[in-house]
Enzyme design. Structure first.
Site: not given
Ligand code: DGL
Length: 289
Positions: A21-22, A53-54, A84-86, A164, A200, A202
């Protein structure tokens, strides 16, 4: 999960499963994986130096995903989970092309499956990072399963920063939740979707604060459990379950090794909220991509 992957007889079933993940968000997925597959070993990499990442372009996230995956593949993994969804939204084809022998499981298809099952009227709200929302990955995946669904999505990027930071409740979190959720609910008849997808990894740690701004009866869905189910099924299908690693087998618990691209101390402090168990900086290896 990528389509039409072939059986991978050449990969030893004793190898760990790679997860990335990010940041620490993917630990919500690792937690579900450990529950579903307690004897398996895992390598987890959080690319904390380059989070979020988003907010980045799809091309940049896809490049980061290749780099994080290389670290895991170099250690030896039998399956990769893009927790990580992104990254799942943009990197699966590139990862499969770069590593054709390693099965790759993302979190968007499992998340779409979870909400498609839980939405009686097909009214589905989704919050995710800006990048995931821009790419419409959830709409595409949900509509494949429920073509009649009504879907509304909203970017909720500030939730990543709050999570975070380890801020999972309190007035600041609630103010942000209210601002994101009120206009999203207003897109549905009587302000009421069937469910809200936490798109996401997170976001699950903020679930309680988020729930306060949902009308009663709206269910919360995330992809952790259904991703773990997909991973278990894929390992079984390929004959890659660790010997003694099938659910119900009574051998010793698997091992997890953690890697981060920035400050292990911070990763450990915040990560234990997501993982739901203590983490020490000594457990985390700093890596440079
Ligand atoms: N946890 C990540 C997701 O599921 C991305 C969060 C991020 O880095 O913006 O998209």
């Amino acid at each position: 999960m990528t389509a039409d992957q072939k059986p991978t007889a050449s990969l030893p079933a004793s190898l760990p499963i790679g997860v990335f993940d990010s940041g620490v968000g993917g630990l919500t997925v690792l937690r579900a994986l450990k529950m579903a597959l307690p004897r398996e070993d895992f390598l987890y990499l959080g690319d904390t130096a380059r989070l979020p990442y988003g907010t980045k372009s799809g091309a940049t996230v896809a490049r980061y995903a290749l780099q994080t995956t290389k670290v895991l593949v170099d250690q030896g993994v039998k399956l990769l989970v893009v927790a990580c969804n992104t990254a799942s939204a943009v990197s699966l084809p590139g990862l499969t092309q770069a590593y054709p022998n390693i099965p790759v499981v993302g979190v968007i298809e499992p998340g779409a499956r979870a909400c498609a099952q839980k939405a009686p009227h097909g009214r589905i709200a989704v919050i995710a990072t800006g990048s995931t929302v821009r790419g419409a990955a959830y709409q595409t995946a949900i509509l494949r399963l429920r073509p009649e669904a009504t879907i509304a999505t909203r970017p909720a990027q500030l939730f990543v920063a709050l999570a975070e930071e380890g801020w999972t409740d309190g007035p600041e979190v609630e103010a942000v939740a209210k601002r994101y959720l009120a206009p999203l609910m207003a897109e549905f008849p009587e302000n009421r979707p069937d469910c809200l997808v936490l798109g996401c990894t997170h976001f699950p740690v903020l679930a309680e604060a988020i729930r306060k701004f949902l009308p009663e009866g709206v269910c919360l869905v995330d992809s952790a459990e259904t991703t773990a189910e997909s991973v278990a099924a894929e390992l079984a299908r390929r004959g890659l379950l660790k010997p003694g690693g099938a659910p119900g087998d009574s051998q010793t618990e698997g091992r997890v090794r953690f890697f981060a691209t920035d400050d292990p101390e911070r990763f450990a402090k915040v990560g234990e909220i997501f993982l739901g168990q203590p983490l020490s900086p000594a457990d985390i290896t700093l890596v440079d991509l």
